[in-house]
Design a protein around this motif. Structure first.
Motif, PDB file in Angstrom:
ATOM      1  N   ASN A  98      17.632  68.789  27.761  1.00  9.56           N
ATOM      2  CA  ASN A  98      18.687  68.843  28.772  1.00  9.56           C
ATOM      3  C   ASN A  98      18.219  69.769  29.903  1.00  9.56           C
ATOM      4  O   ASN A  98      17.285  70.531  29.724  1.00  9.56           O
ATOM      5  CB  ASN A  98      19.984  69.362  28.140  1.00  9.56           C
ATOM      6  CG  ASN A  98      21.197  69.037  28.997  1.00  9.56           C
ATOM      7  OD1 ASN A  98      21.119  68.275  29.957  1.00  9.56           O
ATOM      8  ND2 ASN A  98      22.330  69.616  28.657  1.00  9.56           N
ATOM      9  N   LYS A  99      18.876  69.683  31.071  1.00  6.57           N
ATOM     10  CA  LYS A  99      18.550  70.500  32.243  1.00  6.57           C
ATOM     11  C   LYS A  99      17.170  70.179  32.819  1.00  6.57           C
ATOM     12  O   LYS A  99      16.566  71.012  33.487  1.00  6.57           O
ATOM     13  CB  LYS A  99      18.648  71.996  31.919  1.00  6.57           C
ATOM     14  CG  LYS A  99      20.033  72.452  31.478  1.00  6.57           C
ATOM     15  CD  LYS A  99      20.140  73.960  31.416  1.00  6.57           C
ATOM     16  CE  LYS A  99      21.535  74.412  31.014  1.00  6.57           C
ATOM     17  NZ  LYS A  99      21.678  75.870  31.009  1.00  6.57           N
ATOM     18  N   SER A 107      19.614  65.132  32.014  1.00  3.74           N
ATOM     19  CA  SER A 107      20.411  66.171  32.656  1.00  3.74           C
ATOM     20  C   SER A 107      21.863  65.748  32.575  1.00  3.74           C
ATOM     21  O   SER A 107      22.287  64.796  33.242  1.00  3.74           O
ATOM     22  CB  SER A 107      20.018  66.361  34.123  1.00  3.74           C
ATOM     23  OG  SER A 107      20.992  67.167  34.771  1.00  3.74           O
ATOM     24  N   ALA A 108      22.620  66.426  31.752  1.00  2.00           N
ATOM     25  CA  ALA A 108      24.043  66.114  31.637  1.00  2.00           C
ATOM     26  C   ALA A 108      24.778  66.443  32.934  1.00  2.00           C
ATOM     27  O   ALA A 108      25.792  65.843  33.250  1.00  2.00           O
ATOM     28  CB  ALA A 108      24.656  66.898  30.476  1.00  2.00           C
ATOM     29  N   MET A 149      21.058  59.837  31.223  1.00  2.00           N
ATOM     30  CA  MET A 149      22.208  59.765  30.332  1.00  2.00           C
ATOM     31  C   MET A 149      22.537  58.333  29.909  1.00  2.00           C
ATOM     32  O   MET A 149      22.916  58.084  28.767  1.00  2.00           O
ATOM     33  CB  MET A 149      23.428  60.413  30.998  1.00  2.00           C
ATOM     34  CG  MET A 149      23.345  61.933  31.113  1.00  2.00           C
ATOM     35  SD  MET A 149      23.120  62.747  29.519  1.00  2.00           S
ATOM     36  CE  MET A 149      24.574  62.223  28.651  1.00  2.00           C
ATOM     37  N   LYS A 160      25.132  72.165  26.030  1.00  2.00           N
ATOM     38  CA  LYS A 160      25.749  71.245  25.063  1.00  2.00           C
ATOM     39  C   LYS A 160      27.149  70.808  25.522  1.00  2.00           C
ATOM     40  O   LYS A 160      27.513  69.645  25.371  1.00  2.00           O
ATOM     41  CB  LYS A 160      25.837  71.896  23.689  1.00  2.00           C
ATOM     42  CG  LYS A 160      24.500  72.162  23.026  1.00  2.00           C
ATOM     43  CD  LYS A 160      24.679  72.733  21.650  1.00  2.00           C
ATOM     44  CE  LYS A 160      25.517  73.984  21.641  1.00  2.00           C
ATOM     45  NZ  LYS A 160      25.010  75.037  22.548  1.00  2.00           N
ATOM     46  N   LEU A 208      26.913  68.309  28.205  1.00  2.00           N
ATOM     47  CA  LEU A 208      26.497  67.043  27.596  1.00  2.00           C
ATOM     48  C   LEU A 208      27.678  66.365  26.917  1.00  2.00           C
ATOM     49  O   LEU A 208      27.887  65.149  27.044  1.00  2.00           O
ATOM     50  CB  LEU A 208      25.367  67.305  26.595  1.00  2.00           C
ATOM     51  CG  LEU A 208      24.827  66.103  25.822  1.00  2.00           C
ATOM     52  CD1 LEU A 208      24.273  65.050  26.770  1.00  2.00           C
ATOM     53  CD2 LEU A 208      23.759  66.544  24.831  1.00  2.00           C
TER      54      LEU A 208
END
Length: 417
Positions: free
Chosen positions: A1-2, A42-43, A49, A76, A79
């Motif tokens: 993530n990120k 990347s949320a 996604m 998290k 996300l």
């Protein structure tokens, strides 16, 4: 993530990042059948996604519950919120379930939030794929003004951007206005009365909606024992954690020079024949200062917890409880002037990629606060990062910063671009 925070240092950098993550998983013992897939997402900006949702639906379907696990500040909850608004979640659930609390402070997911996973039937998967194909044919010029505004904002905040849509929408009934003339009228002898508000009942799932449901859970973050964020106040954490795309800052240092990353990390270039390049990847809000070895201790003592070094903040009283720097000697051998040999990771404050002439031996001494991790990462995560720089600033060891362009993954580019 990120992954949206990291600049592309060369073509195909995402494939290399994926390999680095796979290697780290293998070193940690997560391999073979236990490791189903690795996704770079990347949320926040939506990059990757839709692919993640498709992969989850193909692999897990509704075979079991899903838990989002990871360290604090790994995103998290963001996300969770993005999946909640995607095709992974039952269509009515976003109107019923509270979104996760997003905060920079460790362990702020106070409740174990969950949403029901939609059953990916053949018909739903087909309809979803048709939507994704249709959206992939659009260009930015075909988006609505609101979508364009949102997309441009995401481009400013991250390098990698995507769009997360929904195939299955819950149709909301049209709202009707109740008109009661007796409640609105009043005589000359009466004062006007406010219409009492009707009690709005909270929507709930029906028994049939959840009796066989599988759930996606958000969980509190795992706190790392050797993380510098554990030493910081909430205000300091907000400065250290990057919220926008990281702009690399490169400096050319000669032996006898020192680089400070705020007051959270320090790297001394002790011995070497030639200058070397030090590229800082950290929050754009953290200052970087370069000085000489003879002045470094005095600068640290004078400016720690002051505006010059910024973090930590709070003056002498703050430093009474803050741990001192602890040194670690590092020896590196250069690969070439275009490729970094290693990253010096200053706990969770960021890292510095070191680029040196081929076969050039460097003796460095790096410092982080006592009780935090200092890691030498070989090979480096972004080996060609020193090439992303502007012209040298005359009279200084710094180069002008240069921000690479953003990329939108699920939009068709026009011929002129």
């Amino acid at each position: 993530n990120k992954v949206d925070l990291l600049p592309a240092d060369c073509r195909g950098h995402l494939g290399r990042l994926r390999q680095r993550v796979a290697a780290a998983c293998a070193r940690a013992g997560l391999r073979g059948a236990a490791l189903v897939d690795i996704r770079l997402v990347s949320a926040k900006t939506g990059f990757g996604m839709e692919g993640l949702v498709s992969r989850l639906q193909r692999s897990w379907k509704c075979a079991g519950d899903v838990y989002l696990l990871g360290a604090t500040n790994s995103g998290k909850s963001t996300l969770f919120n993005t999946l909640l608004r995607s095709d992974y979640c039952k269509s009515r659930a976003p109107d019923i379930i509270d979104r996760a609390t997003v905060s920079p402070w460790p362990g702020t997911t106070l409740n174990l939030l969950k949403f029901p996973i939609i059953n990916p039937t053949c018909d739903r998967i087909f309809r979803r794929q048709e939507r994704l194909k249709e959206e992939a044919t659009k260009t930015e010029d075909q988006l609505s003004s609101e979508e364009k505004k949102h997309l441009n904002q995401l481009k400013k905040e991250g390098y990698l951007v995507g769009r997360v849509g929904r195939t299955f929408q819950q149709q909301k009934p049209s709202s009707e206005i109740d008109f009661d003339p007796d409640m609105l009228s009043y005589s000359m002898d009466e004062d006007p009365r406010d219409t009492p508000k009707k009690h709005e009942e909270r929507e709930e799932f029906t028994h049939n909606e959840v009796k066989d449901a599988r759930w996606c859970f958000d969980t509190p973050g795992i706190v790392k024992e050797d993380c510098v964020l554990n030493l910081l106040t909430e205000k300091e954490v907000k400065l250290v954690l990057p919220s926008h795309a990281i702009v690399p800052r490169t400096f050319i240092l000669k032996p006898g020079m020192v680089l400070f990353l705020a007051a959270l990390g320090r790297i001394d270039y002790l011995e070497g024949e030639k200058p070397a390049w030090f590229s800082v990847l950290a929050s754009n809000l953290l200052p970087v200062h370069v000085t000489t070895l003879s002045n470094a201790d005095a600068i640290y003592e004078k400016h720690t917890a002051q505006e010059f070094l910024k973090v930590p903040m709070g003056g002498e009283e703050r430093m009474k409880e803050f741990p001192p720097f602890v040194p670690q000697d590092i020896t590196l051998k250069g690969i070439g002037t275009t490729e970094a040999v290693a990253d010096i990771k200053l706990s969770s404050a960021g890292w510095v990629a070191v680029t040196a002439h081929a076969e050039e031996e460097l003796l460095l001494r790096a410092y982080t606060p006592k009780g935090t991790a200092l890691v030498v990462r070989e090979p480096p995560l972004l080996p060609y990062i020193s090439s992303i720089r502007g012209a040298r600033i005359p009279g200084t060891p710094a180069y002008r910063t240069k921000k690479p362009p953003s990329f939108v993954e699920n939009l068709r580019t026009t011929g002129s671009r």
